[in-house]
Design an enzyme around this catalytic site. Structure first.
Site, mmCIF file in Angstrom:
data_model
loop_
_atom_site.group_PDB
_atom_site.id
_atom_site.type_symbol
_atom_site.label_atom_id
_atom_site.label_comp_id
_atom_site.label_asym_id
_atom_site.label_seq_id
_atom_site.Cartn_x
_atom_site.Cartn_y
_atom_site.Cartn_z
ATOM 1 N N LYS A 85 0.802 -0.909 -0.195
ATOM 2 C CA LYS A 85 0.395 0.100 -0.076
ATOM 3 C C LYS A 85 0.666 1.204 -0.251
ATOM 4 O O LYS A 85 1.550 1.456 0.527
ATOM 5 C CB LYS A 85 -0.665 -0.638 1.374
ATOM 6 C CG LYS A 85 -2.080 1.176 1.270
ATOM 7 C CD LYS A 85 -2.710 0.963 2.020
ATOM 8 C CE LYS A 85 -3.781 2.691 2.857
ATOM 9 N NZ LYS A 85 -4.738 1.802 4.329
ATOM 10 N N SER A 160 -9.334 2.660 3.199
ATOM 11 C CA SER A 160 -8.295 2.636 2.139
ATOM 12 C C SER A 160 -7.569 1.915 1.757
ATOM 13 O O SER A 160 -6.835 2.309 0.318
ATOM 14 C CB SER A 160 -7.615 4.490 2.508
ATOM 15 O OG SER A 160 -6.850 3.380 3.921
ATOM 16 N N SER A 184 -9.705 -0.022 7.357
ATOM 17 C CA SER A 184 -9.559 0.101 5.916
ATOM 18 C C SER A 184 -8.779 -1.579 5.540
ATOM 19 O O SER A 184 -7.743 -1.097 4.632
ATOM 20 C CB SER A 184 -7.834 1.049 6.019
ATOM 21 O OG SER A 184 -9.114 2.658 6.767
#
Length: 492
Positions: A85, A160, A184
């Site tokens: 990420k 996210s 997330s």
């Protein structure tokens, strides 16, 4: 014959160990899948094919050399392609955090969790898309455009960590790192039909994770199976002297049984998580999954987490307050975007005005207000007191049960743009995941069905602090007798 991109982590490692496939071939298959689907899904911000192929070739050379030294152990993930990420740093590879303010930032250091995986032998194919500074539940807040859900490209992948979850679901890579501040990792895992772990706060180092909410942020992992997630977790967890919030608690050896026997496991079902507004198909799938756990020997008990209803307002006071402090460093002086002006304060204003997106600005303003003179105790101080009550709710519940089973989100993946004009509706998507972060307990999400539109449904298991092993055992047993995790999107 199984396509290389259909390999789970364990399958890929077995094939590499047996010499059935090279790391270069496996990596090349992943890169080809990314090149084919990336124009449709937009799961990556930064793609690193040259780095990946170089790492893959080095892994193959190391395996070849090891044949002459059979007693010398090899790194456990040697040659395995993964993604990271774009909130975690990797030395020499830009880290944008999904924001224009860090568009050209290249960190000179590597996050500890990433470093652990590099030492374990992974191949890094790129940095995945994220809501800007992890502020969002749909990956629509990325300054570089939204990621799409591989099950239905008109829908969001969650957020996210939506880029990581979508990439795993679409068979671009076997596994990825994500972060979880208020759900997330778990929510995008649920929306995309994969498995994901949010560890206990303090279990995995946050060094090199660009901060959003420092008392809430955790580094987690996503993969298709619970067994794969457990393997990644065991490698990234542990004390780190570079992060004062990590705790020197031994990481248990996670041994997942071959037989699905859950006798003696006590599963709690919180009445506050089955509420009005819960999509009927979600409730049905979650309750059926709990029934499967019961059929494997677990006992099921109703529990109460009475302060659950306060989790949403508490989170959206504490997290923005911490974000307001953490994001104050982006001022155009030291690194990142700098919009020139003759006056210092005007340079600050222009830099932050042009560099931050609407959601980040909204949360900075909320947090600054909550911390301001005259309001600190009324808002932030009160929120911290209620947070303590939420934590006590979990501690009380875990006196009588071993895990708590609940929905991950009230609905399956919603359509792109559906909540962009209504921030509160977007925040409500996190109503079931936020308490876990506020209490600092671990949470594990995995798929348990599909709705009438073919969208995945996930369940989350939550456990006592530092008892991730119990969550993995229960979820792995479920996956031994079901096949939801084996299904893949049509375009994959």
């Amino acid at each position: 014959m199984t396509a290389l991109t259909d390999f789970t982590v364990h399958q890929a490692l077995a094939a590499l160990a047996q010499g059935e496939v090279s790391s270069r071939d496996l990596t090349r298959a992943c890169l080809d899948q990314i090149e084919r689907l990336e124009p449709i899904l937009h799961t990556f911000i930064t793609f690193t094919p040259d780095l990946a192929l170089a790492q893959a070739e080095a892994a193959d050379a190391r395996r070849a050399a090891a044949r002459h030294h059979p007693d010398e152990p090899l790194p456990p993930l040697l040659g395995l392609p993964i993604a990271i990420k774009d909130l975690l740093t990797l030395e020499g590879v830009r880290c944008t955090c999904g924001s224009r303010i860090l568009e050209n930032f290249v960190p000179p250091y590597t996050a500890t969790a990433v470093q652990h995986l590099l030492e374990a032998g992974v191949v890094v194919v790129g940095k995945t898309n994220t809501d800007e500074f992890a502020m969002g539940s749909s990956t629509e807040n990325s300054a570089y455009g939204p990621t799409r859900n591989p099950w239905d490209t008109t829908r969001v992948p969650g957020g996210s960590s939506g880029g990581s979850a979508a990439a795993v679901a679409a068979r671009m890579i076997p596994a990825a790192l994500g972060t979880d501040t208020g759900g997330s990792v778990r929510q995008p895992a649920s929306f995309c039909g994969v498995s994901g772990i949010k560890p206990t706060y303090g279990r995995v180092s946050r060094y090199g994770l660009v901060a959003y909410g420092s008392s809430l942020d955790t580094v987690g992992a996503l993969a298709r199976t619970v067994a794969d997630v457990a393997l990644l977790f065991s490698l990234i967890a542990g004390y780190d002297p570079l992060d004062s919030t990590t705790l020197d608690v031994p990481v248990p050896t996670i041994t997942l049984p071959a037989e699905p026997d859950l006798r003696g496991l006590r599963v709690g079902v919180p009445r506050e998580y089955f509420i009005g507004g819960l999509q009927p198909e979600v409730e049905q799938a979650v309750r059926q999954a709990i029934a499967v756990l019961e059929s494997l020997g677990a006992s099921v008990h109703e529990v109460s987490l009475p302060h659950t209803e306060y989790a949403l307002p508490v989170y959206y006071l504490i997290a923005p307050a911490e974000a307001s402090a953490n994001l104050a460093r982006y001022d155009g002086v030291r690194y990142g975007l700098r919009v020139e002006s003759d006056a210092l304060w005007e340079m600050f204003r222009r830099t932050r005005g042009q560099g931050f997106g609407a959601e980040v600005k909204r949360r900075i303003m909320l947090g600054t207000y909550a911390l301001s003179a005259g309001y600190y105790e009324a808002y932030y101080g009160q929120a911290q007191k209620v947070r303590t009550l939420i934590k006590r709710d979990f501690e009380t519940a875990f006196e009588s049960v071993d895990v708590i089973a609940a929905p991950v989100a009230p609905t399956t993946a919603f359509r792109l743009g559906e909540h962009t004009e209504d921030p509160l509706a977007m925040y409500l998507e996190d109503v079931f995941t936020l308490p876990c972060n506020l209490a600092g307990v671990p949470g594990l999400a995995f798929p348990v069905g599909f709705d009438g539109n073919g969208m995945p449904i996930g369940i989350q298991l939550m456990g006592p602090h530092f008892r991730e092993d119990v969550l993995f055992k229960a979820a792995h047993a479920y996956q031994l007798v079901t096949d939801w995790h084996q299904r893949k999107p049509p375009l994959a």
